[in-house]
Write a protein that holds these residues in place. Structure first.
Motif, mmCIF file in Angstrom:
data_model
loop_
_atom_site.group_PDB
_atom_site.id
_atom_site.type_symbol
_atom_site.label_atom_id
_atom_site.label_comp_id
_atom_site.label_asym_id
_atom_site.label_seq_id
_atom_site.Cartn_x
_atom_site.Cartn_y
_atom_site.Cartn_z
ATOM 1 N N ASP A 271 0.846 -1.195 0.000
ATOM 2 C CA ASP A 271 0.000 0.000 0.000
ATOM 3 C C ASP A 271 0.881 1.244 0.000
ATOM 4 O O ASP A 271 1.406 1.656 1.034
ATOM 5 C CB ASP A 271 -0.918 -0.017 1.226
ATOM 6 C CG ASP A 271 -1.777 1.244 1.299
ATOM 7 O OD1 ASP A 271 -1.802 2.007 0.311
ATOM 8 O OD2 ASP A 271 -2.417 1.455 2.351
ATOM 9 N N VAL A 273 -0.367 4.113 -0.972
ATOM 10 C CA VAL A 273 -1.329 5.216 -0.974
ATOM 11 C C VAL A 273 -1.573 5.724 0.450
ATOM 12 O O VAL A 273 -1.439 6.919 0.726
ATOM 13 C CB VAL A 273 -2.664 4.776 -1.628
ATOM 14 C CG1 VAL A 273 -3.673 5.915 -1.593
ATOM 15 C CG2 VAL A 273 -2.426 4.308 -3.056
ATOM 16 N N GLY A 274 -1.938 4.812 1.350
ATOM 17 C CA GLY A 274 -2.114 5.208 2.746
ATOM 18 C C GLY A 274 -3.383 5.989 3.030
ATOM 19 O O GLY A 274 -3.371 6.926 3.828
ATOM 20 N N LEU A 275 -4.474 5.609 2.364
ATOM 21 C CA LEU A 275 -5.798 6.141 2.720
ATOM 22 C C LEU A 275 -6.611 4.975 3.281
ATOM 23 O O LEU A 275 -6.513 3.846 2.791
ATOM 24 C CB LEU A 275 -6.498 6.732 1.486
ATOM 25 C CG LEU A 275 -5.809 7.944 0.871
ATOM 26 C CD1 LEU A 275 -6.486 8.343 -0.441
ATOM 27 C CD2 LEU A 275 -5.817 9.123 1.852
ATOM 28 N N ARG A 276 -7.455 5.254 4.294
ATOM 29 C CA ARG A 276 -8.091 4.156 5.038
ATOM 30 C C ARG A 276 -8.845 3.179 4.142
ATOM 31 O O ARG A 276 -8.729 1.961 4.310
ATOM 32 C CB ARG A 276 -9.039 4.717 6.104
ATOM 33 C CG ARG A 276 -8.319 5.395 7.245
ATOM 34 C CD ARG A 276 -9.256 5.671 8.400
ATOM 35 N NE ARG A 276 -9.335 4.538 9.301
ATOM 36 C CZ ARG A 276 -8.492 4.322 10.317
ATOM 37 N NH1 ARG A 276 -7.520 5.172 10.556
ATOM 38 N NH2 ARG A 276 -8.621 3.266 11.078
ATOM 39 N N HIS A 277 -9.610 3.699 3.183
ATOM 40 C CA HIS A 277 -10.414 2.768 2.376
ATOM 41 C C HIS A 277 -9.527 1.937 1.441
ATOM 42 O O HIS A 277 -9.844 0.786 1.135
ATOM 43 C CB HIS A 277 -11.501 3.524 1.587
ATOM 44 C CG HIS A 277 -10.973 4.393 0.480
ATOM 45 N ND1 HIS A 277 -10.414 5.632 0.704
ATOM 46 C CD2 HIS A 277 -10.894 4.181 -0.854
ATOM 47 C CE1 HIS A 277 -10.031 6.147 -0.460
ATOM 48 N NE2 HIS A 277 -10.313 5.297 -1.415
ATOM 49 N N THR A 279 -6.325 1.017 2.166
ATOM 50 C CA THR A 279 -5.660 0.032 3.019
ATOM 51 C C THR A 279 -6.619 -1.119 3.343
ATOM 52 O O THR A 279 -6.227 -2.300 3.345
ATOM 53 C CB THR A 279 -5.157 0.700 4.310
ATOM 54 O OG1 THR A 279 -4.425 1.881 3.957
ATOM 55 C CG2 THR A 279 -4.245 -0.219 5.084
ATOM 56 N N GLY A 298 -1.104 8.659 3.274
ATOM 57 C CA GLY A 298 -1.878 9.592 2.454
ATOM 58 C C GLY A 298 -2.581 10.667 3.246
ATOM 59 O O GLY A 298 -3.151 11.592 2.676
ATOM 60 N N GLY A 299 -2.546 10.598 4.554
ATOM 61 C CA GLY A 299 -3.219 11.603 5.380
ATOM 62 C C GLY A 299 -2.976 11.287 6.846
ATOM 63 O O GLY A 299 -2.496 10.205 7.186
ATOM 64 N N ASP A 301 -4.955 10.575 9.161
ATOM 65 C CA ASP A 301 -5.756 9.488 9.741
ATOM 66 C C ASP A 301 -5.462 8.142 9.071
ATOM 67 O O ASP A 301 -6.204 7.185 9.256
ATOM 68 C CB ASP A 301 -7.252 9.811 9.656
ATOM 69 C CG ASP A 301 -7.754 9.683 8.225
ATOM 70 O OD1 ASP A 301 -6.942 9.884 7.297
ATOM 71 O OD2 ASP A 301 -8.951 9.372 8.054
ATOM 72 N N ALA A 302 -4.371 8.068 8.301
ATOM 73 C CA ALA A 302 -4.026 6.798 7.657
ATOM 74 C C ALA A 302 -3.935 5.707 8.712
ATOM 75 O O ALA A 302 -3.378 5.905 9.787
ATOM 76 C CB ALA A 302 -2.696 6.931 6.918
#
Ligand SMILES: [Zn+2]
Ligand SMILES: [Zn+2]
Length: 380
Positions: A271, A273-277, A279, A298-299, A301-302
């Motif tokens: 991963d 990208v590192g965005l919750r959805h 991951t 990615g943020g 809150d990752a």
């Protein structure tokens, strides 16, 4: 002492005047100034910088994070050794070297176990707070960017443990990328995950790190190398690095597609990208016994919620990976050699080459999804 002709001069103290791109305050961009570079002490090495890559994390420091100013950024650095400190023993004048972000003391238990990426004393590669700083500008100490490398300059002063010697045949622009994006992406596949021939690999995010993970998967002999992104223009180049399949997660269900391609889910998912959805999707597409590797953030809150019972019964793992679990002095010369043999695509990572005075414009062009890396190669 000021110079007009672009050559470097020596001050009375023995410091050297060189041009550097200085970031003077938050959001103030990059401005070329003459700074004083100290003489190498201990195991420090001075290098004439021949290439310095523009990486997003430097821009983050220059525009959002808490950081001391003024600062000289730039952490993807390649150049020629011009002077060595009295205790340096690993490099010599004239060596072509690549600098890496991994600050390793070389002596702690982790370093001695070839796990220098988790060195217990990284501060030993830097000068202590009570020592004169490596760079000064108008009499003020200048902070050094990531890794203490300060590569956006004609010359840089770097601890020898952060340098790897490369073959002289290696061109400068791709060489500079070896110390950050290449070891992060390819290292995640080859070192952290230890991907085996015939396994299936998914790479989420088709940026620079993602493309190097694709290269790593090809070198490892992965059977399927599936790249997922939301932009077709990024996915189109993935085949040039060795992708066997590309998926646009805006127009397809990536979890269902990966299961269709692999038959049983992916052995390894990276991963970037590192965005919750994203991951979450990575975990859902794993095969039994598979591993999910967290590389990108990615943020703020990752993160991911892991259901113990689900990963336990399928013997899956979730692992954070920093700098591709790399060992600079082993891995950087290896990638350079694979490039020179035509077995690793680095040329397509370099979208543009610019001069030291064009870093602001360089970062502007990085916003374009088509641009992978911009590299400073003109320091005149
Ligand atoms: Zn970087
Ligand atoms: Zn160490």
């Amino acid at each position: 002492m000021r110079t007009r002709d672009g050559c470097s001069h020596t001050t009375r103290k023995g410091n050297k005047i060189v041009k550097a791109s200085v970031t003077k305050g938050l959001g103030q961009g990059f401005v070329v100034e003459e700074v004083e570079l100290a003489d190498p002490v201990g195991r420090e090495v001075r290098i004439e910088v021949r290439a310095a890559g523009l990486c997003h994390s430097d821009l983050t420091i220059a525009t959002v994070a808490g950081q001391d100013f003024p600062v000289v950024l730039g952490h993807e650095v390649a150049g020629v050794v011009t002077a060595v400190g009295p205790e340096a023993r690993q490099v010599k004048i004239g060596d072509h070297v690549v600098a890496g972000l991994i600050r390793a003391c070389g002596d702690c238990a982790n370093c001695l176990a070839a796990r220098s990426y988790i060195c217990l004393h990284p501060e030993r590669t830097q000068r202590a707070a009570d020592e004169p700083s490596r760079i000064t500008w108008q009499g003020r100490p200048v902070a050094l960017g990531l890794g203490g490398l300060a590569g956006f300059a004609q010359e840089a002063l770097i601890h020898e443990n952060q340098l790897a010697v490369i073959p002289e045949a290696m061109p400068w622009a791709p060489a500079a990328l070896l110390g950050c994006g290449v070891i992060t992406g390819a290292g995640a596949v080859l070192n952290s995950a230890d991907v085996q021939a015939g396994q299936s690999v998914v790479i989420m995010g088709a940026g620079g790190v993602g493309m190097n993970a694709v290269s790593g998967a090809r070198l490892a002999g992965a059977e399927s190398v599936i790249v997922i992104d939301v932009e077709d223009v990024k996915l189109e180049r993935a085949a040039d690095f060795g992708a066997t399949h590309v998926l646009n997660s805006r127009t397809t269900d990536p979890v269902a597609e990966v299961r269709k391609i692999t038959g049983h889910g992916a052995d390894h998912v990276f991963d970037c990208v590192g965005l919750r959805h994203v991951t979450r999707q990575g975990l859902e597409m794993l095969a039994k016994g598979g591993g999910l590797y967290l590389i990108g953030v990615g943020g703020l809150d990752a993160g991911i919620d892991v259901q113990t019972i689900a990963v336990l019964t399928r013997s899956q793992r979730v692992q954070g990976v920093d700098m591709g679990s790399s060992h600079l002095k082993r891995d950087i010369p290896m990638y350079a050699s694979l490039y020179l043999q035509g077995r690793m695509n680095l040329d397509d990572l370099v979208s543009q080459q610019i001069s030291l005075g064009e870093i602001n414009e360089g970062y502007e062009s990085l916003k374009d999804g088509n641009t992978l890396r911009v590299v400073v190669t003109d320091f005149s």
